[in-house]
Design an enzyme around this catalytic site. Structure first.
Site, PDB file in Angstrom:
ATOM      1  N   ASP A  71      -7.262  -4.143  -5.577  1.00 38.68           N
ATOM      2  CA  ASP A  71      -8.684  -3.494  -5.420  1.00 38.68           C
ATOM      3  C   ASP A  71      -8.520  -2.373  -5.428  1.00 38.68           C
ATOM      4  O   ASP A  71      -8.172  -1.596  -4.627  1.00 38.68           O
ATOM      5  CB  ASP A  71      -9.386  -4.084  -4.207  1.00 38.68           C
ATOM      6  CG  ASP A  71     -10.209  -3.107  -3.336  1.00 38.68           C
ATOM      7  OD1 ASP A  71     -11.298  -3.855  -4.120  1.00 38.68           O
ATOM      8  OD2 ASP A  71     -10.675  -3.515  -1.424  1.00 38.68           O
ATOM      9  N   ASP A  95       4.346   2.167  -3.456  1.00 39.19           N
ATOM     10  CA  ASP A  95       3.729   2.086  -4.929  1.00 39.19           C
ATOM     11  C   ASP A  95       2.714   1.263  -5.158  1.00 39.19           C
ATOM     12  O   ASP A  95       4.017   0.580  -6.498  1.00 39.19           O
ATOM     13  CB  ASP A  95       3.755   3.891  -5.335  1.00 39.19           C
ATOM     14  CG  ASP A  95       2.763   4.162  -6.763  1.00 39.19           C
ATOM     15  OD1 ASP A  95       2.446   3.601  -7.287  1.00 39.19           O
ATOM     16  OD2 ASP A  95       2.730   5.427  -6.573  1.00 39.19           O
ATOM     17  N   CYS A 149     -15.009  -0.342  -5.818  1.00 40.16           N
ATOM     18  CA  CYS A 149     -16.584   0.162  -5.536  1.00 40.16           C
ATOM     19  C   CYS A 149     -16.865   1.524  -5.830  1.00 40.16           C
ATOM     20  O   CYS A 149     -18.158   2.234  -5.679  1.00 40.16           O
ATOM     21  CB  CYS A 149     -16.518  -0.023  -3.922  1.00 40.16           C
ATOM     22  SG  CYS A 149     -15.108   1.883  -3.297  1.00 40.16           S
ATOM     23  N   ASP A 152       1.474  -1.319  -0.070  1.00 44.28           N
ATOM     24  CA  ASP A 152      -0.242   0.135  -0.338  1.00 44.28           C
ATOM     25  C   ASP A 152       0.909   1.331   0.380  1.00 44.28           C
ATOM     26  O   ASP A 152       1.820   1.620   0.210  1.00 44.28           O
ATOM     27  CB  ASP A 152      -1.150   0.555   1.269  1.00 44.28           C
ATOM     28  CG  ASP A 152      -1.728   0.810   0.952  1.00 44.28           C
ATOM     29  OD1 ASP A 152      -2.858   0.403   0.271  1.00 44.28           O
ATOM     30  OD2 ASP A 152      -1.767   2.437   1.446  1.00 44.28           O
TER      31      ASP A 152
END
Length: 292
Positions: free
Chosen positions: A165, A67, A227, A39
């Protein structure tokens, strides 16, 4: 689960924080294989580390602040999967020992001076902030751990499964949208509706997907998800990626047949939404890497 985790898999979670998905993957993995969490936000990945320790799930996990667009490390070698090779121990002095949460005085002082949370830049090398006993790190030297391999080597030694994600506008998340009642609708305009931001996100999402796929071994599976309900952050990203990567092929998600969802605009992709699924919005696509 779309990734279909199997025993012995080496899994890469390219946008790992805050850690719920990572914990689920580790729980499914059991007592073999490994998980690498990456992350760009150090403070969010630290929360992920706390979650792993809280639920005692970190034995086969390693966490890197890096990154996801430029991360290039493959799974740790099988030589150190359970314990260091004796031949290596006789020759290598500067090796990783079992991880400890205790930090030196200099490290604590540096943390206090670091100021507010910041994202790492793409030019910064990955920083290892946690590794479990059986993550493959114990017994390695820094040179071994941070060794960059060729794309040809990745084809056979990369990850079995990759999860991307990706960062998105979160416009499909009911709870997230409700927060704008407190944050203000100008913030909604800036974070969700601003055309320049969505254009930049499209570039970022495509870059994350491309790099995650690069680190996937031949025959492996990658899941891309957001999302967001927008076509620009989902199907448009998928279509452009497929045009640019001849070795990528969309896969059927067998489990989706029993999910409360509907097909996306691109065949073999799936969408959840509040009306169809009685859930927040979610987009899912699954790829495999072909040998060409």
């Amino acid at each position: 689960m779309a990734l279909n985790i199997s025993a012995g898999d080496h899994v890469l979670d390219l946008c790992a924080a805050p850690g719920a998905k990572l914990c689920m993957i580790l729980d499914l993995l059991g007592d073999s294989g490994s998980v690498t969490g990456v992350d760009v936000a150090r403070h969010r990945l630290a929360a992920c580390r706390t979650m792993l320790q809280k639920y005692s799930l970190g034995d086969r996990c390693r966490l890197f602040v890096a990154d996801g667009v430029t991360f290039s490390l493959i799974p740790a070698g099988s030589c150190s999967d359970s314990k260091p090779c004796e031949s290596d121990l006789t020759e290598k002095v500067d090796i990783f020992k079992e991880w400890t949460s205790r930090r030196t005085w200099k490290e604590r002082k540096k943390a206090r001076k670091s100021g507010p949370p910041q994202l790492v830049s793409r030019s910064q090398p990955p920083e290892l902030i946690y590794y479990g006993r059986h993550s493959g790190v114990v017994g390695l030297t820094k040179e071994d751990l941070y060794k960059i391999v060729s794309d040809r080597e990745i084809m056979s030694s990369g990850y079995n499964k990759v999860l991307v994600d990706a960062e998105c506008t979160h416009d499909g998340s009911v709870k997230h949208i409700q927060k704008f009642e407190h944050w203000g609708w100008k913030t909604l305009q800036r974070r969700v509706l601003d055309a320049e931001r969505t254009d930049n996100l499209h570039v970022l999402q495509l870059s994350l997907l491309t790099n995650g796929f690069r680190l996937l071994k031949v025959g492996g599976s990658l899941v891309y998800s957001t999302c967001s309900l927008t076509v620009a952050q989902n199907e448009d990203v998928i279509e452009q990626f497929l045009k640019e990567n001849a070795s990528a092929e969309l896969q059927e998600i067998d489990a989706a047949r029993s999910w409360p969802c509907k097909g996306g605009r691109v065949e073999k992709t799936w969408r959840f939404d509040p009306l169809t699924s009685q859930t927040s919005g979610l987009f899912v696509a699954k790829f495999t890497k072909l040998a060409i």
